[in-house]
Design an enzyme around this catalytic site. Structure first.
Site, short mmCIF file in Angstrom:
data_model
loop_
_atom_site.label_atom_id
_atom_site.label_comp_id
_atom_site.label_asym_id
_atom_site.label_seq_id
_atom_site.Cartn_x
_atom_site.Cartn_y
_atom_site.Cartn_z
N GLU A 454 -8.53 2.49 -5.33
CA GLU A 454 -8.36 2.56 -3.87
C GLU A 454 -7.78 1.28 -3.26
OE1 GLU A 454 -11.61 5.90 -2.59
OE2 GLU A 454 -12.40 3.90 -3.02
N GLU A 525 -12.76 11.36 -9.34
CA GLU A 525 -14.00 11.53 -8.58
C GLU A 525 -13.98 12.94 -8.01
OE1 GLU A 525 -14.64 8.50 -5.62
OE2 GLU A 525 -14.08 6.87 -7.00
#
Length: 1022
Positions: A454, A525
């Site tokens: 991220e 995820e």
């Protein structure tokens, strides 16, 4: 006092540190266990223990040369190393997910930068055979300076990476003094914005390693599988000059498999010597059979012991492969997290995590979002966990910069500008990636390197991924922002092997497959396991099983992150999350999102995951032919070699028949087979065939006979209704009709041994008197609200805007009549709340027969403007003595429409308190679904209430109301009522994972325009 300023800028990342290299522990002789080698090696001296410590709110308060051995220790107190400051009473706990806890001005950090001054002494005596000494720090957050005997040794950062210093010249014979200054923040803080509690201090082991003057510095082991066997290639480099090194490979029984002496062989990576060891009839490493060989590197003055797994990782035809077999990642994301010590975890903690994973059919782990303790990877080698090893690199907080235009497209446009696509940060990013790869490059469990998490995307990652791919082409590369796009330029994604998405919808996955992709898709995820969740595991895995280009994924996440803050008087742990420590910037309980509680008790979600990821599945059942079709979902093992199968026929909750199943032929991975199964079927009753898989032969973690999973299939019979429900639903025997009395405010129905009262203003029963005892403590209600789960956090806003928590029923008409020996109370009602139009319109009838059975039938129309409902049913408030429950339906644990794979059909009993699930943040819990009937009664069965329906329903029974659950922050703050709240639900919304994932699938929503509710309540007394 003058302190270097390296922590304030990017100019110096490390000073006087040794180059990154593979983790290993030298000794004068071979060690028996690589995991405990640092404790057993005679060349390692652990410096863990009690140190002296002083905390400063600002480095500007550090006004004396504490690193001077002659400095007084005034103001210092004992502190445990390893350990964080925050878990030992200093500073304060802070949890934040995306936002930085400091101003967003990279690389600058606050001038008033908290720091901790550490001092310790240790005895050291030079070893003639190993006179050189290295000082090793395995984890310091966020950066540190170190002095030995008053001499400045060096500086390092990268919290989750190993930093080593040659301190040979700084040591003296006997007692030595060491001082360490740790800063809370440094320029590296901007690359450590992981979703976790922010901690600081020396949180991993510190130790000395004594080495010969000429010694092995680094080595790289790679393996190749071929028709003639396998080849282990080992390349090495040395300090002070090469030394004769013999590499010996030992089998599991200790016999020599191959051996050779390293010879000079320079290569581009800086290794000066190499050897190839050939293995005939190799035993390959894979998650189902983690076969390991022992590698001995023997030199004149020391021996290095390691473990080697023979395996190859590849991608062929857009399919991820291990040893040329398609491999499926049944993984979890895992942080280092313990409730009392935070990121400081010992080997016993790691073992417990990994053993729990293996027992629950998990075969992969992502080290989110930083390198773990090196022993963790060695344990993964042994337990058979595939690892995606991730660099300590996340700059998520740059996404949170203030923008006048806060649209998502504009956020993405600017996200990468501060760090990810800034050349100023390339060296720092590459350094973190290299430290991750170099230290663990010899671990067979690692199939993939991940460049971080991220950060958006840009030149820093392009350079780092190119180095990663060039240095280690035998593993696959990953970075989760492979999808990142903006308008500034085209980015180079060519060095990313796996296409990665977080929390995609299943439609997005299908769209990706339809686009003729060139990379396997991994759900890095998915299925956010926050609180009561996740609820969509089965749906994802139904899709994953359809296409090998979907290589699986990693559930977010393994454990609830929380801080242990003592215990209640009755021994329950008190856990803190974001906002509980006075911090202003925090993200609440978003860190409480695991498959296990902080103390590692499994959540219901972990049991769900275990059965979703079972080794095999029943894919077809032909009851007429007495044939079951099973699919082997293992990747490397014939099903018939590891699994024993048995079956049970369950009818109306009772096991009527059982037996074992036999394989008639081998069942290779990803193939199907048929087995014969011919139970004796009854003519009537609701029947299910349950097929259970058990481990045939025990292993290091699991005992023989451990259940691996189960399937249930409905079995058709002539009358598939639960026969006890049928009896309750049938017309009663003859008798005297109940009497009815009406006045403007109430309707009273009296019969033999019972009296019921209805409120004409609501159309609902307010009293149920059976004999001389009242069953109700409050009027019954039409119920559409549930205490929002964490995965309801988004739809909750719509529910509250629609005023669902405040909705109540009112009757526009209510009357009674006697019909066919029963009394029928009819009501025309609406469910509404102040300021809004009716949510529901209901036409209800309550039929009371001669036996006192009460049948509720409601035709419900939902106003389509309103959002989907949390639930639809009735809520009863019952006497507290009715504290036992029994039911026929799904159990024994909680289950919901999209979270029921861990539940089976049967007849179950529980105390009311035993139905409750104590999620750390209180929320809806404890529902049991697909029920034919439920009974709540006193422990002595003297009185009770049975509920049934012509169609399956769900129920929830608790001493805690949904209103209290909705407003309470912590489980230990709940105050049980002196009553039993029984919710009977005609429809219950699914759980999903929308706290950080897609919307709840349409089939699990309660949003039909009309419903017909039909329930029978039968009170009992003795």
């Amino acid at each position: 006092m003058s302190i270097p300023k390296h922590h304030q800028g990017l100019e110096v990342l490390h000073e006087n540190t040794l180059a990154a290299h593979a983790y290993f522990v030298p000794a004068s002789a071979a060690v028996t266990d690589v995991v405990t080698a640092r404790e057993s090696s005679d060349r390692v001296q652990l410096l863990n223990g009690q140190w002296d410590f002083r905390y400063h709110h600002s480095v500007n308060d550090l006004d004396e040369a504490f690193m001077d051995p002659g400095c007084t220790v005034e103001g210092f107190a004992p502190i445990t190393v390893p350990g964080t400051l925050q878990h030992q009473g200093y500073d304060a706990h802070q949890y934040t997910n995306v936002r930085y806890p400091i101003p967003l001005d990279p690389p600058h950090v606050p001038v008033d930068n908290p720091c901790g001054a550490y001092r310790t002494t240790f005895d050291h005596h030079a070893d003639a055979a190993a006179p050189d000494t290295t000082l090793v720090f395995e984890g310091v957050d966020s950066c540190f300076y170190v002095w030995v005997n008053g001499h400045y040794v060096g500086y390092s950062q990268v919290s989750h990476a190993t930093s080593e210093f040659d301190i040979t010249e700084a040591l003296v014979e006997g007692t030595n003094h060491m001082a360490v200054l740790v800063f809370k923040w440094c320029d590296g803080t901007y690359l450590e914005d992981q979703d976790k509690f922010r901690t600081s201090g020396i949180f991993r082991d510190v130790y000395l390693v004594d080495r010969p003057t000429r010694h092995l510095f680094d080595y790289f082991t790679t393996t190749q599988i071929h028709e003639a066997g396998a080849t282990v290639r080992l390349r090495a480099s040395y300090v002070g000059g090469p030394v004769e090194t013999r590499a010996t490979l030992l089998g599991a029984d200790g016999t020599t498999v191959a051996s050779g002496v390293l010879a000079e062989a320079n290569d581009a990576r800086g290794y000066s010597h190499a050897v190839e060891l050939h293995v005939n009839r190799p035993r390959l490493w894979n998650p189902e059979h983690p076969e390991l060989y022992t590698l001995l590197l023997e030199m004149p003055d020391e021996v290095v012991t390691d473990q080697v797994g023979l395996r190859e990782v590849s991608i062929d035809d857009v399919v991820l492969r291990l040893n040329d077999c398609p491999v499926t990642l049944r993984g979890v994301n895992r942080h280092d997290s313990a409730p009392a010590t935070g990121p400081t975890v010992d080997v016993a903690h790691m073992r417990r995590d990994l053993e729990l994973m293996v027992r629950h059919n998990i075969n992969a782990v992502r080290s989110s979002h930083y390198p773990n303790d090196p022993r963790f990877y060695q344990l993964c080698d042994q337990y058979g966990l595939l690892v995606m090893s991730e660099a300590d690199n996340e700059s998520h907080g740059t996404q949170a910069q203030f923008l006048a235009d806060e649209s998502w497209d504009n956020v993405v446009e600017h996200w990468n500008e501060l760090i990810a696509d800034s050349p100023d940060w390339t060296e720092a990013t590459l350094d973190r990636v290299q430290r991750c790869v170099q230290r663990e490059k010899n671990r067979p469990s690692i199939f993939s390197w991940s460049a971080g998490n991220e950060c958006a995307y840009g030149c820093t990652l392009e350079v780092s991924l190119a180095w990663m791919k060039e240095f280690d082409p035998d593993r696959v590369t990953h970075y989760e922002s492979a999808f990142y796009r903006d308008s500034k330029r085209s980015y180079d994604y060519s060095n990313i092997d796996l296409y990665s998405r977080m929390y995609p919808s299943q439609q997005e996955m299908l769209d990706y497959l339809a686009g003729d992709p060139d990379k396997p898709l991994v759900l890095v995820e998915y299925c956010h396991a926050m609180g009561n969740g996740p609820g969509d595991l089965e749906d994802y895995w139904q899709l994953i099983h359809t296409d090998p280009r979907l290589c699986g994924g990693f559930v977010w996440e393994w454990c609830d992150h929380a801080v242990l803050a003592g215990h209640t008087d009755d021994g329950r742990p008190c856990y803190l999350y974001g906002g509980d420590s006075g911090e202003v910037i925090h993200d609440g309980n978003f860190c409480v999102d695991g498959l296990v509680w902080p103390d590692r008790r499994p959540h219901p979600g972990l049991l769900e995951l275990k059965n979703v990821q079972r080794p095999a599945r029943v894919v077809a059942h032909d009851p007429g032919a007495g044939m079951l079709t099973l699919r082997n979902d293992l990747d490397f093992t014939n099903l018939d070699e590891v699994v024993d199968l048995s079956w049970e026929l369950v009818c109306d909750g009772i096991v009527l028949d059982r037996g074992d199943l036999s394989f008639t032929r081998p069942v290779p991975p990803h193939t199907e087979t048929q087995v014969t199964c011919r139970p004796q079927l009854p003519r009537v009753g609701r029947c299910h065939l349950r097929v259970t898989q058990r481990l045939r032969v025990g292993d290091a973690v699991r005992a023989a006979g451990q259940e691996l999973g189960f399937d249930e299939v409905a079995v058709p019979v002539a009358d598939p209704r639960n026969q006890q429900s049928v009896q309750l639903l049938e017309a009663p025997p003859g008798g005297v009709s109940p009497a009815v009395e009406q006045d403007p405010s109430a309707i009273t129905v009296r019969g033999d041994g019972f009296q019921y009262r209805f409120d004409t203003g609501t159309g609902m029963p307010t009293s149920m008197l059976v004999g001389d005892q009242e069953m109700f403590t409050a009027p019954a209600e039409v119920n559409i609200w549930r205490a929002p789960t964490d995965n309801d956090r988004r739809i909750r806003l719509e529910w509250e805007r629609a005023r669902y928590p405040y909705a109540a029923v009112r009757a526009h008409e209510c009357s009674a009549q006697t019909l066919d020996g029963s009394v029928v109370v009819r009501a025309r009602m609406t469910l509404d709340a102040a300021t809004i139009q009716p949510i529901l319109r209901l036409d209800a009838s309550w039929t009371i027969d001669v036996a006192g059975r009460l049948r509720c039938q409601m035709d419900v129309t939902r106003t389509p403007e309103f959002p989907t409902l949390p639930r639809l049913g009735l809520r009863f408030f019952l006497a507290p003595e009715l504290d036992q429950a029994s039911w026929v339906g799904l159990g024994p644990g909680e289950n919901y429409p999209d979270k029921r794979q861990a539940s089976r059909h049967g007849h179950f009993t529980s105390s009311i308190d035993g139905l409750f699930v104590d999620y750390l943040r209180p929320q809806e819990n404890g529902s049991r679904g697909d029920c034919d009937w439920v009974r709540v009664e006193q422990a002595d069965a003297a009185r009770g209430l049975t509920v049934t329906s012509p169609r399956p329903f769900s129920f929830n029974a608790s001493r805690i109301t949904q209103e209290q659950l909705s407003i309470t922050r912590h489980d230990v703050e709940l105050d049980p009522d002196d009553q039993v709240v029984l919710c009977i639900d005609h429809a219950m919304a699914g759980i999903g994972s929308n706290s950080c994932g897609p919307e709840l699938l349409a089939r699990y929503r309660v949003d039909d325009e009309t419903y017909h509710v039909d329930l029978v309540l039968a009170p009992t007394r003795r």
